[in-house]
Design an enzyme around this catalytic site. Structure first.
Site, PDB file in Angstrom:
ATOM      1  N   HIS A  47     -22.641  60.219 -76.309  1.00  0.00           N
ATOM      2  CA  HIS A  47     -23.683  61.246 -76.207  1.00  0.00           C
ATOM      3  C   HIS A  47     -23.836  61.996 -77.536  1.00  0.00           C
ATOM      4  CE1 HIS A  47     -25.389  65.199 -74.871  1.00  0.00           C
ATOM      5  NE2 HIS A  47     -26.095  64.425 -74.071  1.00  0.00           N
ATOM      6  N   ASP A  87     -19.874  68.243 -78.947  1.00  0.00           N
ATOM      7  CA  ASP A  87     -20.332  67.274 -77.962  1.00  0.00           C
ATOM      8  C   ASP A  87     -19.156  66.497 -77.375  1.00  0.00           C
ATOM      9  OD1 ASP A  87     -22.267  65.210 -76.715  1.00  0.00           O
ATOM     10  OD2 ASP A  87     -23.596  66.548 -77.817  1.00  0.00           O
ATOM     11  N   SER A 136     -30.730  67.528 -73.775  1.00  0.00           N
ATOM     12  CA  SER A 136     -29.686  67.182 -74.733  1.00  0.00           C
ATOM     13  C   SER A 136     -30.262  66.734 -76.069  1.00  0.00           C
ATOM     14  CB  SER A 136     -28.819  66.045 -74.184  1.00  0.00           C
ATOM     15  OG  SER A 136     -28.005  66.479 -73.133  1.00  0.00           O
TER      16      SER A 136
END
Length: 539
Positions: free
Chosen positions: A219, A179, A397
């Protein structure tokens, strides 16, 4: 990759790029046999054990790139080496077109592939100078009876809570998360349980080339929370007892094919460390330089550097779970790479009512395969942020890691099954398995159903049981079957995961072991699509 918040769309005008990105592929690996004879010099014991359990032999792909080749490319005029892939026997390089082309004179260089499609033989024309590219940001806002709190719906939608109640929570399985960054994971309360139980095994930042994953864009922090997060009565991840590696492969400051190469390098590291499941909440379609961008015709599982590597990862015994993408309502509504890879599970997003999110990318792949593969909750998903706050966010995601964690927990219930068997069981449990489509794929899996089906397949094999004797053995063994089995195949592996004997077998067959040294061997007996493993001691 589409890299801003999903609902923020902006136009980027192409500018002049004096440097080109390319991959240089080599002809061979002169030291391959040395590494194949000494596998612990390139792979961990856990990686070898994973291959042994699944009956996967080592091959040249597993061996490192020849260092002399790397050194000569590094020393070449105007060339910068940015990343490497042993599986594809290639380096990601950057330089002028002239300097890159000069590398073809080196005798060990097989070919050059430019990221700029127009520079490759038969490549499509470069875009006009005034062409604009639309970019969409992907980063959106029993025995275990957990208080799931706000995460209740996203877990129960898959019946993953049922797995937890049976004490299948990912124990013994390792997940790699690729990520953009994991700030707060080393300090905040929702990840304290992971830290206290030493479930974070390590990590690496491939963008900055440092061993610190606790930086970058949060994220990855939120993604990890969907699998390993633990905040009682607020958030419980789908694999709270799995172990994790954290890899930063995404550079949020630019959009360049180097991120694909970083991802591949991280994937190879994950393999060498013995990882079982890989979660990727990243996808690639458009780049800052429009000449590097993909078109739908490239979504065939074979064109992109990352998709080809994802397929190799599957051949090594891993399961890659990749978010399908958040461009379903945009000009390019299709899945991105590496979600287009044949054996990768591409995950789309639904809301709490199990209705597809408008932003969730669709299929099929360009060559007509069903994509996405499966669906999970991706709207109003409960996550933990870098400050430790429990919040909600949207995107494939988050659908991806919710499902990746559930798969790891499911696999922990059947650790001897192959990755292919696990994927088939999960797909077969999905609510649209008999009638898949390009919006939902095979649908939303039910892990209680998958578990029951796995028990049935295992018991079916047991009814057709076999015996191997004597064990321990000296110079030979005999294999007997019940009447229901007419033939099968057996393979033996040493403790380094090397295939040492493989042959078809029939009932009451004797197999000579004269060529095997004394020691412990792993065997795998396969009948149809069912397999059974065990240990044999050779005196």
């Amino acid at each position: 990759m589409k890299k801003a918040l999903l609902f923020f769309v902006f136009l980027l005008t192409a500018t002049a790029f004096s440097q080109e990105d390319a991959w240089v592929y080599f002809t061979d690996k002169p030291m391959a046999q040395f590494y194949l004879d000494n596998p612990l010099t390139m792979l961990s014991q856990r990686a070898l054990d994973r291959r042994t359990t699944q009956g996967i032999a080592l091959n040249v792909q597993d061996t490192p790139i020849h260092q002399t080749y790397i050194d000569q490319i590094t020393a070449a005029t105007g060339i910068i080496v940015k990343a490497q892939s042993k599986w594809l026997n290639a380096l990601h390089i950057r330089g002028s077109q002239t300097d890159i082309a000069a590398l073809t004179t080196l005798p060990f260089v097989d070919r050059i592939q430019y990221a700029n499609h127009s520079l490759n033989p038969g490549g499509r024309p470069a875009p006009q100078a005034n062409q604009t590219t639309q970019r969409i940001n992907k980063f959106l806002e029993t025995q275990e009876d957990y208080n799931y709190g706000g995460s209740n719906v996203q877990v129960q939608m898959l019946n993953a809570n049922w797995l937890h109640q049976q004490d299948f929570t990912g124990t013994g399985k390792v997940i790699a998360v690729m990520d953009a960054g994991f700030p707060g994971v080393n300090t905040q309360t929702p990840f304290q349980r992971l830290r206290d139980n030493n479930l974070i095994l390590g990590g690496y930042d491939f963008v900055n080339r440092v061993a610190n994953p606790y930086t970058g864009f949060q994220h990855g922090t939120q993604v990890l929370s969907n699998m390993g997060g633990y905040a009682d009565n607020e958030l419980i991840g789908t694999a709270p007892n799995a172990q994790y590696y954290l890899f930063i492969t995404e550079d949020t400051n630019s959009e360049n094919p180097l991120e694909e190469s970083n991802w591949v390098e991280a994937l190879e590291m994950a393999d060498s460390l013995g990882v079982d499941v890989v979660n990727t909440s990243l996808g690639y379609f458009t780049y800052d330089n429009p000449a590097y961008s993909y078109v739908y015709a490239d979504m065939n599982g074979q064109t992109s550097f990352s998709s080809r590597a994802a397929e190799i990862a599957f051949s090594k015994g891993m399961i890659c779970v990749t978010s399908a993408g958040n461009s379903g309502s945009g000009a390019n509504p299709y899945i991105s790479v590496p979600a287009d890879a044949v054996s990768t599970l591409a995950i789309g997003a639904v809301n709490s009512s199990e209705i597809k999110a408008a932003f969730s990318s669709i299929g099929p792949s360009f060559d007509g395969r069903i994509k996405p593969d499966l669906m999970a909750m991706g709207v109003g998903v409960t996550v933990a942020t870098q400050t430790g706050a429990i919040a909600t966010n949207n995107g494939t995601s988050f659908a991806g890691p919710i499902l990746a964690g559930a798969i790891a927990s499911f696999w922990s219930a059947f650790p001897n099954k192959t990755n292919a068997e696990i994927i088939q069981l999960v797909k077969a449990s999905a609510d649209r398995f008999t009638n898949p489509n390009n919006d939902y794929g095979y649908g939303i899996p039910d892990f209680q159903l998958a578990y029951n089906n796995a028990l049935l397949s295992t018991s079916a094999f047991s009814k057709k049981s076999f015996s191997i004797y004597p064990n321990p053995a000296q110079n030979q063994i005999t294999i007997t079957f019940t009447d229901a089995i007419s033939s099968a195949e057996i393979a033996f592996y040493n403790n380094l995961g090397q295939l040492v004997l493989q042959k078809p077998i029939k009932d009451n067959q004797t197999i000579a072991l004269d060529n095997l040294n004394s020691g412990i061997y792993f065997y795998k007996v396969t009948f149809d699509t069912v397999s059974e493993t065990g240990k044999l001691i050779k005196k």
